[in-house]
Design a protein around this motif. Structure first.
Motif, PDB file in Angstrom:
ATOM      1  N   GLU A 300       0.840  -1.199   0.000  1.00 24.70           N
ATOM      2  CA  GLU A 300       0.000   0.000   0.000  1.00 24.70           C
ATOM      3  C   GLU A 300       0.883   1.260   0.000  1.00 24.70           C
ATOM      4  N   THR A 301       1.882   1.251   0.857  1.00 25.70           N
ATOM      5  CA  THR A 301       2.814   2.388   0.889  1.00 25.70           C
ATOM      6  C   THR A 301       3.471   2.566  -0.470  1.00 25.70           C
ATOM      7  N   ASN A 303       2.361   1.636  -3.391  1.00 31.32           N
ATOM      8  CA  ASN A 303       1.348   2.152  -4.317  1.00 31.32           C
ATOM      9  C   ASN A 303       1.176   3.657  -4.211  1.00 31.32           C
ATOM     10  N   GLN A 304       1.091   4.125  -2.972  1.00 28.18           N
ATOM     11  CA  GLN A 304       0.941   5.567  -2.760  1.00 28.18           C
ATOM     12  C   GLN A 304       2.112   6.342  -3.355  1.00 28.18           C
TER      13      GLN A 304
END
Lengths: 465, 465
Positions: A300-301, A303-304
């Motif tokens: 997720e990190t 992706n951000q």
């Protein structure tokens, strides 16, 4: 330095050491040993020897040192800088019969192997015991661990796990005069005089012949996630690389690929991979660890971060098969590029955040000198393999202008804080570029060290400097 | 080798280089530079110089090389093997004024520092930016990063993060003749000729004077848990060490301490720490990472392993203050032991799983030669610091029998696959033991390398071999 021409007496003496069946002099048998994976170079040895053990090797070296016969050690023959080419003829010392995994010591997380063990076979053997040996160059299916040491090899997992330099604890080495030493101790730390182990790593077989290797192992991570992100430009993809680290993530692999490289893999290997038409560059990102939830959080990190660099889409590999397929794209890229055109591969490395400037510069230099290039590599380490493509370039330009272009690329690399090779070594074909990075003072220190180990310059002569 | 006696003309020439206020010759000023932390040794230099920059150092070296004046470089003076002692007098080159953190490059996770930066100050500076520089010897509050490089320093976090060897990317070095080089490149990988960077690390200031250092940084882990486990015997505690790794855990610290060491810390430092009367040995175990749940799971696994080794109890440090208190016990142990008795410290290292045999052997050798010892150290790396205590031993036995006892300890260490020093170096006081581990062939290679760098043997002479 003039070497002794090979004669019947020499052949007889060497036959006595290795036995009839392990000495080769006919053209057909020695052809294979006249080349490695470095473009289209051939240098024929006079003799190929296939010793079985350290004792034979010590006897060969003692004899060749006394008789001034050049000896070129050879591992799996997968080198990309001509390090295993016998440029002065003489003896090629093929280490393929020293192929034993001597011990996997699970108590100490160490293993002892011979130099002719194939990297992937060793990785599989330790994986069977739940352990990881993470140094896996693309050629892992055929390269030898001894050759990996000679070149200070890396591979995609360096970014988290370090190069082979961090896994070699101790080496048994036959010196050029036939003396045998252990370079260090089987320990994780070492402050007992000059570190001869570290000096041997990356010395490209010019200081001694490694005959036993003690390696560190680490626990096998339980899980991993692999994703492939696409970007509209090379610069976007490269700029995303350092952002991932700045966000506190250390991926277990972070590979960059240009679209054209993937196209050639698809064409050459029939691999099925759909690309968004806008995608010009790709990052393969792997995270590994003991806990899937943590890895999802890492993704997720990531992706951000990727979103800040115009990322087009992110593909998650769902299954082992899909992961294998993605890795296959990356691993076969060198071979695919090779099969498409006459080419020249360079192995630049810069501080990670300078990658966008490097790749932009490479393309500009290519425009100026008239060549195209396909780039890919271990972006997490700032290590970019540049495949310069002959394409429509005339033979004359290829011969004359190419070197100037490469010189410009290396000048840029050095200006960005980098160097000429991250993992392929200098060997034969890169040595003319060493002066771009190093002063004569540096090179003379290297020559001096060489002379301490090999005063007759018989071991792998003509390499590095 | 005979060196030039210091005379008025030499002092005048050196004054011209560094300026009036940076040259010292009076006994009072040079007293501090006659010793380091190695037992009670004193060697007085004739002159102490405190240059400000690489240019001054190059000029000093050029002059001293031409005039055959021995030069001993000095960092924080915290060495434990006498590496900074000017055994032939001459010049001590104190690097304390080269104390700048030149750059912390957050884009590339790199920093450039001068050698006189205090380790802990640098650690704090990068921590302020959310980054970790994990090489923290016990002396981190006063040792210099330059000295850490000279000795290949470690500290408690090596077990997860590696020694300084894995953090130094590139070095600016003044050679003994005054030439200045950069040893490598600011890159995470390097395969461009012999690795002079790695050769410099651990060379104890005998090959060149490091004047700038490019270091790798890593993300700061968000959380850690520290626990202290007690055991009825040294062997139980040591045997538990390798079991933790075999269970797939890589702690960020794994320290061993004998009860007596802790008792002396309590006595000397007034630290409050209650010990179960049955507890004879302790392990301090730290795990770190991004996720507390994962760390708790790691601790559970560790707990289960410890139970197999008769663990008496496990104390979890609840707060930062309690963690600090436990670390203080470990970090002040060397000083506490020192304040209690005349002693001699040895720095053995073996493969991790051989620790129980090592410590058992040390105690047996002690019985035989009549000395007691207090052991502690970085058990996760197999690195045990042995403090041999004079206690009631007669001065004569201390003088005569001690060396035989130490020789036996090192013979055992080597037999177990280990070596004479893991992180303290050889320097002056350990060099007589080098032959236990190394053949004359190894030592001659080291001497040969020394000669390549320093043909007049003026730089830190009398050390290592």
């Amino acid at each position: 330095m003039s070497y002794t021409p090979i004669n019947h007496k020499i052949i007889k003496a060497l036959t006595k050491i290795v036995g009839d069946s392990n000495i080769f002099t006919d053209q057909e048998a020695i052809y294979k040993y006249s080349k490695d994976e470095t473009e289209d170079l051939h240098y024929f040895p006079d003799i190929v020897l296939k010793p079985k053990n350290v004792k034979d090797i010590a006897a060969i070296m003692k004899f060749c040192n006394e008789h001034l016969i050049p000896v070129t050690p050879r591992g799996g023959g997968t080198g990309l800088s001509g390090g295993a080419l016998p440029v002065f003829g003489g003896v090629v010392l093929a280490l393929e019969r020293l192929d034993k995994i001597i011990e996997i010591d699970e108590r100490n997380l160490q293993a002892t192997v011979e130099p002719g063990v194939i990297t992937e076979e060793f990785m599989d053997a330790v994986a069977d015991k739940g352990l990881l040996y993470p140094v896996d160059p693309s050629s892992k299916g055929s390269c030898f661990i001894g050759g990996n040491i000679a070149h200070g090899s890396g591979g995609p997992r360096v970014v988290k796990y370090g190069t082979i330099r961090e896994y070699v604890l101790n080496l048994e080495v036959v010196l050029p005069n036939g003396d045998i030493i252990w370079t260090g101790a089987n320990t994780l730390k070492y402050a007992s005089g000059y570190n001869l182990t570290q000096l041997m790593i990356g010395s490209e077989g010019t200081l001694g012949i490694v005959t036993k290797i003690v390696l560190k192992l680490v626990p096998q991570p339980l899980h991993n996630i692999l994703l492939m992100a696409s970007f509209p430009t090379n610069e976007d993809a490269c700029a995303a690389v350092s952002a991932i680290f700045r966000a506190g993530i250390t991926p277990s692999a972070l590979e960059f690929m240009e679209r054209k490289g993937i196209e050639w893999v698809i064409e050459h290997d029939g691999i099925n991979f759909e690309m968004n038409p806008k995608a010009k560059a790709f990052l393969m990102i792997e995270v590994d660890g003991a806990n899937m939830e943590m890895l999802f959080a890492d993704c997720e990190t990531i992706n951000q971060e990727l979103e800040h660099f115009n990322c087009i889409e992110v593909l998650f590999a769902d299954s082992s098969a899909q992961k294998e397929e993605l890795w296959k794209i990356r691993r076969t890229m060198a071979v695919s590029v090779k099969s498409n055109s006459v080419y020249k591969e360079e192995d630049t490395v810069v501080p990670r955040a300078e990658l966008p400037k490097l790749i932009e510069g490479i393309k500009e230099i290519g425009m100026l000198y008239g060549f195209d290039s396909v780039c890919y590599g271990h972006a997490g380490d700032g290590n970019l393999h540049i495949n310069i493509i002959k394409g429509n370039m005339s033979d004359e330009d290829w011969k004359n202008k190419l070197k100037d272009g490469i010189t410009e690329i290396f000048k840029l690399t050095v200006k960005l804080g980098g160097t000429i090779s991250g993992e392929h070594g200098i060997g034969l074909v890169q040595k003319e570029y060493m002066k771009i990075k190093y002063s004569e003072i540096n090179l003379n220190l290297m020559r001096g060290i060489k002379n301490v180990f090999d005063e007759n310059n018989i071991l792998n002569p003509g390499k590095i400097f």
